[in-house]
Design a protein around this motif. Structure first.
Motif, PDB file in Angstrom:
ATOM      1  N   LYS A  72       0.824  -1.209   0.000  1.00 25.27           N
ATOM      2  CA  LYS A  72       0.000   0.000   0.000  1.00 25.27           C
ATOM      3  C   LYS A  72       0.861   1.263   0.000  1.00 25.27           C
ATOM      4  O   LYS A  72       0.555   2.224  -0.710  1.00 25.27           O
ATOM      5  N   LYS A  73       1.934   1.244   0.784  1.00 24.25           N
ATOM      6  CA  LYS A  73       2.811   2.424   0.799  1.00 24.25           C
ATOM      7  C   LYS A  73       3.446   2.632  -0.574  1.00 24.25           C
ATOM      8  O   LYS A  73       3.560   3.764  -1.053  1.00 24.25           O
ATOM      9  N   ARG A  87       0.852   4.264  -2.635  1.00 22.40           N
ATOM     10  CA  ARG A  87       0.412   5.580  -2.169  1.00 22.40           C
ATOM     11  C   ARG A  87       1.450   6.676  -2.363  1.00 22.40           C
ATOM     12  O   ARG A  87       1.084   7.834  -2.578  1.00 22.40           O
ATOM     13  N   LEU A 108       0.716   7.569  -5.887  1.00 18.72           N
ATOM     14  CA  LEU A 108      -0.587   8.234  -5.969  1.00 18.72           C
ATOM     15  C   LEU A 108      -0.484   9.676  -5.503  1.00 18.72           C
ATOM     16  O   LEU A 108      -1.060  10.591  -6.098  1.00 18.72           O
ATOM     17  N   SER A 109       0.287   9.883  -4.443  1.00 19.70           N
ATOM     18  CA  SER A 109       0.455  11.209  -3.845  1.00 19.70           C
ATOM     19  C   SER A 109       0.988  12.222  -4.853  1.00 19.70           C
ATOM     20  O   SER A 109       0.541  13.373  -4.899  1.00 19.70           O
ATOM     21  N   ASP A 151      -5.877  -1.607  -2.297  1.00 14.83           N
ATOM     22  CA  ASP A 151      -5.696  -0.201  -2.672  1.00 14.83           C
ATOM     23  C   ASP A 151      -6.115   0.074  -4.118  1.00 14.83           C
ATOM     24  O   ASP A 151      -6.510   1.193  -4.451  1.00 14.83           O
ATOM     25  N   TYR A 197      -8.596   3.173  -4.585  1.00 13.56           N
ATOM     26  CA  TYR A 197      -8.236   4.333  -5.409  1.00 13.56           C
ATOM     27  C   TYR A 197      -8.674   4.194  -6.875  1.00 13.56           C
ATOM     28  O   TYR A 197      -8.338   5.034  -7.706  1.00 13.56           O
ATOM     29  N   GLY A 199      -1.687   8.641   3.730  1.00 17.86           N
ATOM     30  CA  GLY A 199      -3.084   8.672   3.273  1.00 17.86           C
ATOM     31  C   GLY A 199      -3.393   9.714   2.228  1.00 17.86           C
ATOM     32  O   GLY A 199      -4.145  10.657   2.513  1.00 17.86           O
ATOM     33  N   PRO A 200      -2.829   9.588   1.013  1.00 16.25           N
ATOM     34  CA  PRO A 200      -3.194  10.564  -0.028  1.00 16.25           C
ATOM     35  C   PRO A 200      -4.697  10.533  -0.293  1.00 16.25           C
ATOM     36  O   PRO A 200      -5.311   9.473  -0.248  1.00 16.25           O
ATOM     37  N   TYR A 202       3.646  12.777   2.851  1.00 18.08           N
ATOM     38  CA  TYR A 202       2.768  12.612   1.692  1.00 18.08           C
ATOM     39  C   TYR A 202       1.461  13.392   1.838  1.00 18.08           C
ATOM     40  O   TYR A 202       0.388  12.929   1.481  1.00 18.08           O
TER      41      TYR A 202
END
Length: 307
Positions: A45-46, A49, A52-53, A90, A94, A177-178, A248
């Motif tokens: 997930k990191k 993310r 994604l950020s 995720d 997302y 958490g973006p 982030y």
């Protein structure tokens, strides 16, 4: 979608209705960006993310990604299963799809590289658009991730924090958490924008440099979580939060004329944003100052990309 169900060597992406393809790439390495003992679900997930950020801070909606995984023989089938579970969760959260990638053997360690794509009709919000007098904002809170990392590394040094506070701070390190809901706010109101990766102060300096302007930041306005504040008051050195990185969140500038509408919109979408300063004059060597006109200096907490 257009991944050809991962049964071919390529992905076919329909861009007929879109003007732009926006792309970014980040790599994560075991021992530098995560620990060997970390939960593979969190690592997956990191990895997604942090990419994604980047796209979210540009005001574009992420579309899909390519994943390259290099791993040694300590990574077993169960690890891969949990890692895949994290990706799947995720992807759903997302609304993104895996478009392809590669898996190879590595002599030592684990290396994850993700290339993420977005399709958009709108031009991106760049780092370089800040204007004199613009307000400077940050989303969410600052420093919790860096503090979480400190607590992971110094298990016997919790500075009097309770277990709940410790868990909250460590979770911030494991799971940034973006927020997709910020995309329209950035598109509507931001003159410049980027995400905070290398610490708030370092990234504000990058944003200032890209626009060629001095930034004036009010230290007492920088937002911290309740758990982070407890830690910082006991620790006594706020630089760990200001320079530590891995937040982030999004830092952005916006014209003063939008201030009321921006606050109204942020309230409507339930997004925490904080005005922390203003954009100053043009400069050939843009710097960052506090409200007392003292310059923010480099810190030992600054993340070093090349050691």
């Amino acid at each position: 979608k257009d991944s050809l169900q991962l049964r071919d060597d390529v992905a076919s992406i329909n861009v007929a209705d879109e003007k732009y393809i926006v792309s970014n790439q980040d790599s994560l390495v075991m021992g530098t960006h995560f620990f060997e003992s970390d939960n593979p679900i969190y690592i997956a997930k990191k990895s997604l993310r942090v990419n994604l950020s980047d796209l979210i801070s540009k005001g574009v909606t992420p579309y899909g990604y390519f994943l390259s995984l290099a791993m040694d023989d300590t990574i077993d089938e169960n690890w891969v299963k949990l890692f895949s579970q994290g990706l799947a969760e995720d992807q759903k959260k997302y609304n993104i799809t895996l478009l392809g990638g590669d898996t190879v053997a590595a002599p030592h360690g684990l290396f994850i590289t993700i290339n993420m794509l977005s399709r958009t009709n709108d031009s991106i919000i760049k780092r370089s658009g800040a204007c004199f007098g613009d307000n400077i904002y940050v989303t969410g809170t600052i420093g919790s991730s860096a503090i979480g990392l400190y607590l992971l590394k110094n298990k016997n040094d919790n500075l009097g924090l309770g277990q709940l506070d410790i868990q909250k701070l460590i979770r911030k390190y494991h799971l940034p958490g973006p927020r997709l809901k910020i995309i329209n706010l950035i598109k509507k109101f931001a003159s410049s924008s980027m995400d905070t990766t290398d610490g708030l102060i370092n990234d504000l300096l990058v944003l200032a440099g890209s626009s060629g302007r001095e930034f004036i930041i009010k230290k007492n306005l920088i937002p911290y979580s309740i758990s982070a504040k407890k830690f910082l008051n006991n620790y006594g050195d706020f630089n760990i939060a200001l320079y530590g990185g891995d937040d982030y969140e999004v830092i952005f500038t916006s014209s003063m004329k939008f201030e009321d509408k921006l606050n109204e919109y942020a309230k409507k979408i339930n997004l925490k944003i904080t005005k922390i300063g203003n954009v100053g004059s043009t400069s050939k060597n843009p710097r960052l100052f506090d409200e007392k006109q003292e310059e923010f200096k480099a810190s030992c907490y600054t993340f070093k990309h090349f050691k």
